[in-house]
Design a protein around this motif. Sequence first.
Motif, PDB file in Angstrom:
ATOM      1  N   ARG A 193       0.845  -1.194   0.000  1.00  0.00           N
ATOM      2  CA  ARG A 193       0.000   0.000   0.000  1.00  0.00           C
ATOM      3  C   ARG A 193       0.880   1.243   0.000  1.00  0.00           C
ATOM      4  N   SER A 194       2.118   1.089   0.466  1.00  0.00           N
ATOM      5  CA  SER A 194       3.079   2.199   0.496  1.00  0.00           C
ATOM      6  C   SER A 194       4.482   1.595   0.446  1.00  0.00           C
ATOM      7  N   TRP A 195       5.469   2.435   0.184  1.00  0.00           N
ATOM      8  CA  TRP A 195       6.858   1.950   0.169  1.00  0.00           C
ATOM      9  C   TRP A 195       7.261   1.404   1.536  1.00  0.00           C
ATOM     10  N   GLN A 196       6.755   2.012   2.597  1.00  0.00           N
ATOM     11  CA  GLN A 196       7.136   1.615   3.943  1.00  0.00           C
ATOM     12  C   GLN A 196       6.733   0.174   4.252  1.00  0.00           C
ATOM     13  N   GLU A 197       5.719  -0.341   3.598  1.00  0.00           N
ATOM     14  CA  GLU A 197       5.295  -1.719   3.839  1.00  0.00           C
ATOM     15  C   GLU A 197       6.197  -2.737   3.154  1.00  0.00           C
ATOM     16  N   GLY A 198       7.132  -2.279   2.336  1.00  0.00           N
ATOM     17  CA  GLY A 198       8.003  -3.189   1.596  1.00  0.00           C
ATOM     18  C   GLY A 198       9.092  -3.835   2.426  1.00  0.00           C
ATOM     19  N   ARG A 199       9.332  -3.310   3.621  1.00  0.00           N
ATOM     20  CA  ARG A 199      10.409  -3.815   4.485  1.00  0.00           C
ATOM     21  C   ARG A 199      11.734  -3.912   3.719  1.00  0.00           C
ATOM     22  N   LEU A 200      12.023  -2.860   2.996  1.00  0.00           N
ATOM     23  CA  LEU A 200      13.240  -2.791   2.193  1.00  0.00           C
ATOM     24  C   LEU A 200      14.373  -2.191   3.015  1.00  0.00           C
ATOM     25  N   ALA A 201      15.594  -2.359   2.521  1.00  0.00           N
ATOM     26  CA  ALA A 201      16.740  -1.727   3.171  1.00  0.00           C
ATOM     27  C   ALA A 201      16.452  -0.221   3.280  1.00  0.00           C
ATOM     28  N   PRO A 202      16.824   0.397   4.399  1.00  0.00           N
ATOM     29  CA  PRO A 202      16.500   1.818   4.612  1.00  0.00           C
ATOM     30  C   PRO A 202      16.947   2.735   3.472  1.00  0.00           C
ATOM     31  N   GLU A 203      18.142   2.483   2.907  1.00  0.00           N
ATOM     32  CA  GLU A 203      18.611   3.368   1.829  1.00  0.00           C
ATOM     33  C   GLU A 203      17.771   3.208   0.564  1.00  0.00           C
ATOM     34  N   ILE A 204      17.262   2.010   0.309  1.00  0.00           N
ATOM     35  CA  ILE A 204      16.384   1.805  -0.850  1.00  0.00           C
ATOM     36  C   ILE A 204      15.052   2.507  -0.606  1.00  0.00           C
ATOM     37  N   GLU A 205      14.503   2.316   0.575  1.00  0.00           N
ATOM     38  CA  GLU A 205      13.217   2.956   0.898  1.00  0.00           C
ATOM     39  C   GLU A 205      13.335   4.477   0.805  1.00  0.00           C
ATOM     40  N   ARG A 206      14.417   5.044   1.359  1.00  0.00           N
ATOM     41  CA  ARG A 206      14.611   6.501   1.294  1.00  0.00           C
ATOM     42  C   ARG A 206      14.642   6.980  -0.159  1.00  0.00           C
ATOM     43  N   TYR A 207      15.376   6.248  -0.997  1.00  0.00           N
ATOM     44  CA  TYR A 207      15.460   6.635  -2.408  1.00  0.00           C
ATOM     45  C   TYR A 207      14.080   6.580  -3.063  1.00  0.00           C
ATOM     46  N   LEU A 208      13.360   5.492  -2.859  1.00  0.00           N
ATOM     47  CA  LEU A 208      12.051   5.326  -3.499  1.00  0.00           C
ATOM     48  C   LEU A 208      11.062   6.402  -3.036  1.00  0.00           C
ATOM     49  N   VAL A 209      11.043   6.675  -1.737  1.00  0.00           N
ATOM     50  CA  VAL A 209      10.132   7.691  -1.198  1.00  0.00           C
ATOM     51  C   VAL A 209      10.478   9.068  -1.766  1.00  0.00           C
ATOM     52  N   SER A 210      11.781   9.355  -1.919  1.00  0.00           N
ATOM     53  CA  SER A 210      12.183  10.672  -2.432  1.00  0.00           C
ATOM     54  C   SER A 210      11.927  10.810  -3.934  1.00  0.00           C
ATOM     55  N   LYS A 211      11.990   9.715  -4.651  1.00  0.00           N
ATOM     56  CA  LYS A 211      11.862   9.753  -6.116  1.00  0.00           C
ATOM     57  C   LYS A 211      10.425   9.518  -6.588  1.00  0.00           C
ATOM     58  N   PHE A 212       9.719   8.624  -5.921  1.00  0.00           N
ATOM     59  CA  PHE A 212       8.371   8.238  -6.346  1.00  0.00           C
ATOM     60  C   PHE A 212       7.422   8.350  -5.157  1.00  0.00           C
ATOM     61  N   GLU A 213       6.347   9.077  -5.322  1.00  0.00           N
ATOM     62  CA  GLU A 213       5.406   9.296  -4.217  1.00  0.00           C
ATOM     63  C   GLU A 213       4.879   7.977  -3.658  1.00  0.00           C
ATOM     64  N   GLU A 214       4.460   7.082  -4.528  1.00  0.00           N
ATOM     65  CA  GLU A 214       3.951   5.787  -4.101  1.00  0.00           C
ATOM     66  C   GLU A 214       4.225   4.757  -5.190  1.00  0.00           C
ATOM     67  N   PRO A 215       4.163   3.482  -4.841  1.00  0.00           N
ATOM     68  CA  PRO A 215       4.420   2.441  -5.844  1.00  0.00           C
ATOM     69  C   PRO A 215       3.362   2.452  -6.949  1.00  0.00           C
ATOM     70  N   THR A 216       3.784   2.080  -8.142  1.00  0.00           N
ATOM     71  CA  THR A 216       2.837   1.907  -9.236  1.00  0.00           C
ATOM     72  C   THR A 216       2.137   0.562  -9.044  1.00  0.00           C
ATOM     73  N   PRO A 217       1.060   0.310  -9.755  1.00  0.00           N
ATOM     74  CA  PRO A 217       0.369  -0.969  -9.578  1.00  0.00           C
ATOM     75  C   PRO A 217       1.279  -2.192  -9.741  1.00  0.00           C
ATOM     76  N   ILE A 218       2.129  -2.210 -10.747  1.00  0.00           N
ATOM     77  CA  ILE A 218       2.979  -3.390 -10.920  1.00  0.00           C
ATOM     78  C   ILE A 218       3.991  -3.504  -9.796  1.00  0.00           C
ATOM     79  N   GLN A 219       4.496  -2.393  -9.299  1.00  0.00           N
ATOM     80  CA  GLN A 219       5.428  -2.418  -8.177  1.00  0.00           C
ATOM     81  C   GLN A 219       4.737  -2.884  -6.910  1.00  0.00           C
TER      82      GLN A 219
END
Length: 176
Positions: A51-77
């Motif tokens: 539902r959000s990048w934060q739910e992905g349980r990704l490495a913190p640096e990946i999550e930070r990058y995704l949140v800064s670059k893309f507001e929210e995941p696309t449907p396929i993501q």
Amino acid sequence: SSATRGTRLQERDKHWTEKHVHEMTERDWRIVREDFNISIQGAGHNIPPLRSWQEGRLAPEIERYLVSKFEEPTPIQRQVIPLAMHSIDTIGLAETGSGKTMAYVVPIVDKIMQLRASNAPSVALHGPYAMIIVPTRELAQQIELAVKPIIRNLMMTVLVGGHRVEEQSWAMRNGA
């Protein structure tokens, strides 16, 4: 009691965007998929989408990058990332520009970062840990451009036809 029943009805009536993950029901997940026009068949149908990048349980640096670059995941993501994180083979169909590259690359990079965190500093020389095979040089270069900002502290080597074998061999010896 009637108070408990009333609380349950209120929680059930909340929109999925207002619920915590642990409050989500199967019906809520079905609605999330409908809202984003996500359909899924076969293995992994019980793996919920992000539902959000934060739910992905990704490495913190990946999550930070995704949140800064893309507001929210696309449907396929939303659907492919959780499936890949559970090591479920996936074929995803989506339009050009829908975020397919990140959907497949983010879990790969996350896994490599986990390996690096658990091993010696020279772990890059023990690779390669992932291989992405694509049919054209242009697609390989497009993927490289998309991935480089996420993997600043990882080594990546792009091998493409038409380049000198010596140069590519040298790049691989330096670690990948």
